[in-house]
Design a protein around this motif. Sequence first.
Motif, PDB file in Angstrom:
ATOM      1  N   THR A  70       0.810  -1.215   0.000  1.00  0.00           N
ATOM      2  CA  THR A  70       0.000   0.000   0.000  1.00  0.00           C
ATOM      3  C   THR A  70       0.844   1.266   0.000  1.00  0.00           C
ATOM      4  OG1 THR A  70      -0.172   0.187   2.422  1.00  0.00           O
ATOM      5  CG2 THR A  70      -1.763  -1.249   1.310  1.00  0.00           C
ATOM      6  N   VAL A  71       2.134   1.144   0.262  1.00  0.00           N
ATOM      7  CA  VAL A  71       2.989   2.329   0.308  1.00  0.00           C
ATOM      8  C   VAL A  71       3.980   2.361  -0.853  1.00  0.00           C
ATOM      9  CG1 VAL A  71       2.771   2.489   2.805  1.00  0.00           C
ATOM     10  CG2 VAL A  71       4.702   1.262   1.836  1.00  0.00           C
ATOM     11  N   PHE A  72       3.839   1.428  -1.791  1.00  0.00           N
ATOM     12  CA  PHE A  72       4.742   1.409  -2.941  1.00  0.00           C
ATOM     13  C   PHE A  72       4.167   2.256  -4.061  1.00  0.00           C
ATOM     14  CE2 PHE A  72       6.065  -0.300  -7.070  1.00  0.00           C
ATOM     15  CZ  PHE A  72       7.447  -0.206  -6.944  1.00  0.00           C
ATOM     16  N   ASP A  73       5.039   2.988  -4.738  1.00  0.00           N
ATOM     17  CA  ASP A  73       4.620   3.811  -5.865  1.00  0.00           C
ATOM     18  C   ASP A  73       5.672   3.689  -6.962  1.00  0.00           C
ATOM     19  OD1 ASP A  73       3.624   5.662  -7.634  1.00  0.00           O
ATOM     20  OD2 ASP A  73       3.691   7.357  -6.266  1.00  0.00           O
ATOM     21  N   CYS A  74       5.249   3.279  -8.142  1.00  0.00           N
ATOM     22  CA  CYS A  74       6.195   3.125  -9.252  1.00  0.00           C
ATOM     23  C   CYS A  74       6.331   4.404 -10.060  1.00  0.00           C
ATOM     24  CB  CYS A  74       5.788   1.965 -10.158  1.00  0.00           C
ATOM     25  SG  CYS A  74       4.379   2.337 -11.248  1.00  0.00           S
ATOM     26  N   PHE A  75       5.565   5.448  -9.724  1.00  0.00           N
ATOM     27  CA  PHE A  75       5.593   6.732 -10.442  1.00  0.00           C
ATOM     28  C   PHE A  75       5.272   6.552 -11.929  1.00  0.00           C
ATOM     29  CE2 PHE A  75       8.464   7.363  -6.801  1.00  0.00           C
ATOM     30  CZ  PHE A  75       7.931   8.508  -6.241  1.00  0.00           C
ATOM     31  N   GLY A  76       4.486   5.531 -12.257  1.00  0.00           N
ATOM     32  CA  GLY A  76       4.099   5.319 -13.651  1.00  0.00           C
ATOM     33  C   GLY A  76       5.071   4.470 -14.444  1.00  0.00           C
ATOM     34  N   ALA A  77       6.095   3.941 -13.791  1.00  0.00           N
ATOM     35  CA  ALA A  77       7.088   3.131 -14.504  1.00  0.00           C
ATOM     36  C   ALA A  77       6.490   1.827 -15.011  1.00  0.00           C
ATOM     37  CB  ALA A  77       8.274   2.833 -13.586  1.00  0.00           C
ATOM     38  N   GLY A  78       5.513   1.298 -14.291  1.00  0.00           N
ATOM     39  CA  GLY A  78       4.906   0.029 -14.682  1.00  0.00           C
ATOM     40  C   GLY A  78       4.262   0.080 -16.047  1.00  0.00           C
ATOM     41  N   GLN A  79       3.432   1.104 -16.277  1.00  0.00           N
ATOM     42  CA  GLN A  79       2.787   1.188 -17.581  1.00  0.00           C
ATOM     43  C   GLN A  79       3.763   1.576 -18.685  1.00  0.00           C
ATOM     44  OE1 GLN A  79       1.688   3.250 -14.968  1.00  0.00           O
ATOM     45  NE2 GLN A  79       1.285   5.316 -15.715  1.00  0.00           N
ATOM     46  N   GLN A  80       4.818   2.315 -18.325  1.00  0.00           N
ATOM     47  CA  GLN A  80       5.822   2.692 -19.332  1.00  0.00           C
ATOM     48  C   GLN A  80       6.549   1.447 -19.851  1.00  0.00           C
ATOM     49  OE1 GLN A  80       6.210   5.636 -20.611  1.00  0.00           O
ATOM     50  NE2 GLN A  80       8.157   5.513 -21.723  1.00  0.00           N
ATOM     51  N   ILE A  81       6.947   0.584 -18.929  1.00  0.00           N
ATOM     52  CA  ILE A  81       7.617  -0.660 -19.326  1.00  0.00           C
ATOM     53  C   ILE A  81       6.653  -1.556 -20.103  1.00  0.00           C
ATOM     54  CG2 ILE A  81       8.496  -2.861 -18.438  1.00  0.00           C
ATOM     55  CD1 ILE A  81      10.640  -0.841 -18.333  1.00  0.00           C
ATOM     56  N   SER A  82       5.435  -1.686 -19.594  1.00  0.00           N
ATOM     57  CA  SER A  82       4.463  -2.592 -20.193  1.00  0.00           C
ATOM     58  C   SER A  82       4.008  -2.152 -21.580  1.00  0.00           C
ATOM     59  CB  SER A  82       3.240  -2.725 -19.276  1.00  0.00           C
ATOM     60  OG  SER A  82       3.598  -3.246 -18.010  1.00  0.00           O
ATOM     61  N   GLN A  83       3.681  -0.860 -21.714  1.00  0.00           N
ATOM     62  CA  GLN A  83       3.056  -0.397 -22.945  1.00  0.00           C
ATOM     63  C   GLN A  83       4.003   0.272 -23.934  1.00  0.00           C
ATOM     64  OE1 GLN A  83       0.045  -1.400 -23.453  1.00  0.00           O
ATOM     65  NE2 GLN A  83      -0.206  -2.154 -21.347  1.00  0.00           N
TER      66      GLN A  83
END
Length: 275
Positions: A70-83
């Motif tokens: 609940t305290v982790f934040d990827c700052f949008g890196a997840g969708q950048q890598i994925s998409q």
Amino acid sequence: MPTSRAPLPLPVLQADCTACFALCCVALPFAKSTDFAVNKSAGTPCGNLREDFRCGIHTRLRDSGFQGCTVFDCFGAGQQISQVTFEGRDWRAHPDTRAAMFEAFPVMRQLHELLFYTSEALALPAAAPVHADLRTALAKTEALTRADAATLVALDVPALRQEVNALLLRASELVRAKSPGRRKNHRGADLMGARLSGADLRGANLRGAYLIAADLRRADLRGADLIGADLRDANLRGADLRDALFLTQAQLNAARGDTATRVPTTLTRPAHWAA
């Protein structure tokens, strides 16, 4: 005092789990502790991960012993890598992407974190003398986020972080210089459990400070630099965090506050905070 923060110019810095292949639930390891109920090695899917890349216990993570999630934040890196990096090819349907995807994700997260901080510094009028250099750093970092996986993995992230951090520190100094009174320097200080209730910490340097379980009730943290500060279980009830520098949503989520806690307009009051 610094003015209110303007909205971030890069909306891609906000995590969108619907566009991600659950990379934080697979690529990253975690150890059994107060933050996680079980051990999990890097590259192994969490046992709570569903086939649709969603968490099976998302609405009850804290009650299930997964507070760390609940305290982790990827700052949008997840969708950048994925998409972008892998052009929508998920690691289940395309197992050949697994190793590279999981190795590139932590690098991308650091790049997006730097973009987050740099974007915030560019929104601070008092930091104008360093804005030109910040814009250059932002463009350079943003360009790297569009690189292929091999380039990302080979990137010297510590060197880049050091380069950008020097600019962020200068921006912080320019902004904090406008705070009234004597500005305290607690950079990297061990303040775990410290009794700071009602403290005047306006313009303080709290970069990298350990504020775990610190009593910060009704403390004035306006203009304080909180980049990298550990706020796990810090008591922020009634504290004033308006205009706190480089404060992230993850830091707020890790702390304890209430309806009297004043937070920056760019962040959201955590749902688990007390009424």
